[in-house]
Design an enzyme around this catalytic site. Structure first.
Site, PDB file in Angstrom:
ATOM      1  N   ASP A  16      11.317  22.563  52.292  1.00 21.06           N
ATOM      2  CA  ASP A  16      11.107  23.329  52.722  1.00 21.06           C
ATOM      3  C   ASP A  16      12.084  24.458  53.280  1.00 21.06           C
ATOM      4  O   ASP A  16      12.575  24.611  54.137  1.00 21.06           O
ATOM      5  CB  ASP A  16      10.002  23.476  54.411  1.00 21.06           C
ATOM      6  CG  ASP A  16       9.493  24.899  54.599  1.00 21.06           C
ATOM      7  OD1 ASP A  16       9.418  25.575  53.880  1.00 21.06           O
ATOM      8  OD2 ASP A  16       9.189  24.996  55.564  1.00 21.06           O
ATOM      9  N   GLU A  95       7.106  32.228  46.523  1.00 18.93           N
ATOM     10  CA  GLU A  95       5.462  33.487  47.246  1.00 18.93           C
ATOM     11  C   GLU A  95       5.473  34.540  46.092  1.00 18.93           C
ATOM     12  O   GLU A  95       5.715  34.920  46.620  1.00 18.93           O
ATOM     13  CB  GLU A  95       5.935  33.389  48.412  1.00 18.93           C
ATOM     14  CG  GLU A  95       5.291  34.599  49.276  1.00 18.93           C
ATOM     15  CD  GLU A  95       5.097  33.125  50.495  1.00 18.93           C
ATOM     16  OE1 GLU A  95       3.867  33.800  51.328  1.00 18.93           O
ATOM     17  OE2 GLU A  95       5.303  32.576  51.011  1.00 18.93           O
ATOM     18  N   LYS A 131       2.389  30.946  45.529  1.00 22.56           N
ATOM     19  CA  LYS A 131       2.079  30.506  46.815  1.00 22.56           C
ATOM     20  C   LYS A 131       1.460  32.401  47.157  1.00 22.56           C
ATOM     21  O   LYS A 131       2.542  32.928  47.140  1.00 22.56           O
ATOM     22  CB  LYS A 131       3.611  30.736  47.956  1.00 22.56           C
ATOM     23  CG  LYS A 131       3.211  28.884  48.851  1.00 22.56           C
ATOM     24  CD  LYS A 131       4.620  29.389  49.492  1.00 22.56           C
ATOM     25  CE  LYS A 131       4.674  28.946  50.625  1.00 22.56           C
ATOM     26  NZ  LYS A 131       5.770  28.846  51.428  1.00 22.56           N
ATOM     27  N   THR A 155      -1.251  29.630  51.747  1.00 26.80           N
ATOM     28  CA  THR A 155      -0.314  29.391  52.779  1.00 26.80           C
ATOM     29  C   THR A 155      -0.477  30.773  53.816  1.00 26.80           C
ATOM     30  O   THR A 155      -1.609  30.845  53.633  1.00 26.80           O
ATOM     31  CB  THR A 155       1.693  29.844  52.546  1.00 26.80           C
ATOM     32  OG1 THR A 155       2.371  29.034  53.537  1.00 26.80           O
ATOM     33  CG2 THR A 155       1.479  31.331  52.306  1.00 26.80           C
ATOM     34  N   PHE A 177      -0.349  25.641  59.131  1.00 28.44           N
ATOM     35  CA  PHE A 177       0.438  26.028  59.653  1.00 28.44           C
ATOM     36  C   PHE A 177       0.678  25.196  61.320  1.00 28.44           C
ATOM     37  O   PHE A 177       0.280  25.871  62.426  1.00 28.44           O
ATOM     38  CB  PHE A 177       0.951  27.402  59.354  1.00 28.44           C
ATOM     39  CG  PHE A 177       2.294  27.595  58.443  1.00 28.44           C
ATOM     40  CD1 PHE A 177       1.679  26.679  56.891  1.00 28.44           C
ATOM     41  CD2 PHE A 177       2.838  28.741  59.082  1.00 28.44           C
ATOM     42  CE1 PHE A 177       2.433  27.648  56.515  1.00 28.44           C
ATOM     43  CE2 PHE A 177       3.538  29.462  57.491  1.00 28.44           C
ATOM     44  CZ  PHE A 177       3.520  28.351  55.787  1.00 28.44           C
TER      45      PHE A 177
END
Length: 318
Positions: A16, A95, A131, A155, A177
């Site tokens: 990440d 994203e 994303k 996400t 998450f």
């Protein structure tokens, strides 16, 4: 054997980060990025040419300042993603602007645009995950993008309703998450002593894993946003785990065997539950105060970081 190598036997490890040096060091198959990570690393010398090329691209495309900034920021994200793909064998996640999180049409347009920009760079769409925040609108957009062979990573996923809707939409991958769920509960209902077996973030992923595997959904589960290695080790056996360089280093420097914690249930049910309607999804999600608050704050934060990126770009385009 260190814990990182041991963990790799049970879960695919994803970095990440937007830092090329970290990616080269840990040699993951896949990498995830977001506006916050790009903002953190965009000033690195290795990305200087990407910035210059993105400014030239935006000027060439033309339009008003807002349009140029939009094109430049997207080109930076794609340029960084393309650079990362030179170092890995798998996927990179890029994203969509968080401000489009409540528009199906805008998310589809942006997803297609990002893929088109990757293809202009010579990158096949099969190596890119678009994303999106796991709102109802983004999930429906992902459902349509998947039909175009554009894989998606949903996400900012905090509720079981979000996970179910993603699986029902045949989304390629979700990122629950763990850390942000833990943060919320730790703020509102702090434990006197930390116990990973009572960690709400860890328990959330375990519940999703068991549900997906019981009903044989194809959607990949990638645990994300970890605060400590205990959370990571408690989810060994999860399809994928995306981990920050700091925690990867801690795992690498810790000698010890990792045991598999998540196992596919013995009984698999072929007949899947009825799909959630929009109203059912919104109601179930809304019943989870933590999920409502963390999804909202996560979208706002990514939006703010997107704004910061855009403000940094403006002087180059005036």
């Amino acid at each position: 054997m260190n814990q990182l190598e041991s963990l790799k036997k049970f879960s695919k490890i994803v970095v990440d980060s937007g830092d090329i040096e970290s990616i080269e060091q840990y040699k993951p198959e896949d990498v995830t990025t977001n506006p916050s990570l790009i903002l953190k690393y965009w000033n690195l010398d290795i990305y200087h040419n990407i910035l210059i090329n993105s400014i030239e691209y935006a000027k060439k495309k033309g339009g008003n300042l807002k349009k140029k900034v939009h094109n430049a920021v997207n080109k930076i994200a794609v340029g960084i993603g393309s650079k990362i793909l030179e170092k890995i064998t798998g996927y990179v996640s890029t994203e969509v602007n968080a401000k489009y999180s409540f528009s199906i049409e805008d998310c589809i347009i942006e997803g297609k645009k990002l893929i088109s920009m990757y293809e202009e760079e010579g990158v096949n769409r099969s190596r890119v995950l678009i994303k999106l925040a796991a709102t109802w609108e983004c999930i429906q957009a992902a459902k349509e993008l998947e039909k175009l062979n554009i894989k998606c990573n949903l996400t900012l996923l905090f509720s079981f309703a979000q996970a179910k809707a993603c699986a029902e939409a045949n989304v390629f991958l979700i990122s629950p998450f763990v850390g942000r769920i833990y943060d919320w509960y730790n703020l509102h209902y702090p434990l006197l002593q930390y116990d990973v077996n009572k960690d709400k973030g860890v328990l959330s992923v375990k519940k999703i894993f068991n549900y997906f595997k019981t009903y044989n959904y194809n959607t990949i589960i990638m645990g994300a946003s970890f605060r400590n290695i205990q959370q990571i080790l408690a989810l060994s056996g999860c399809d994928q785990l995306t981990i920050s360089p700091i925690l990867l280093e801690e795992l690498k420097n810790t000698i010890g065997k990792v045991d598999k914690q998540l196992h596919i249930p013995n009984e698999i049910t072929i007949i899947k539950p009825k799909n959630l309607s929009k109203s059912e999804f919104l109601w179930e999600h809304n019943l989870d105060q933590m999920a409502v608050e963390t999804l909202s704050s996560g979208i706002r934060q990514f939006g703010l970081d997107q704004d910061k990126l855009e403000k940094l770009i403006i002087p180059y385009l005036i």
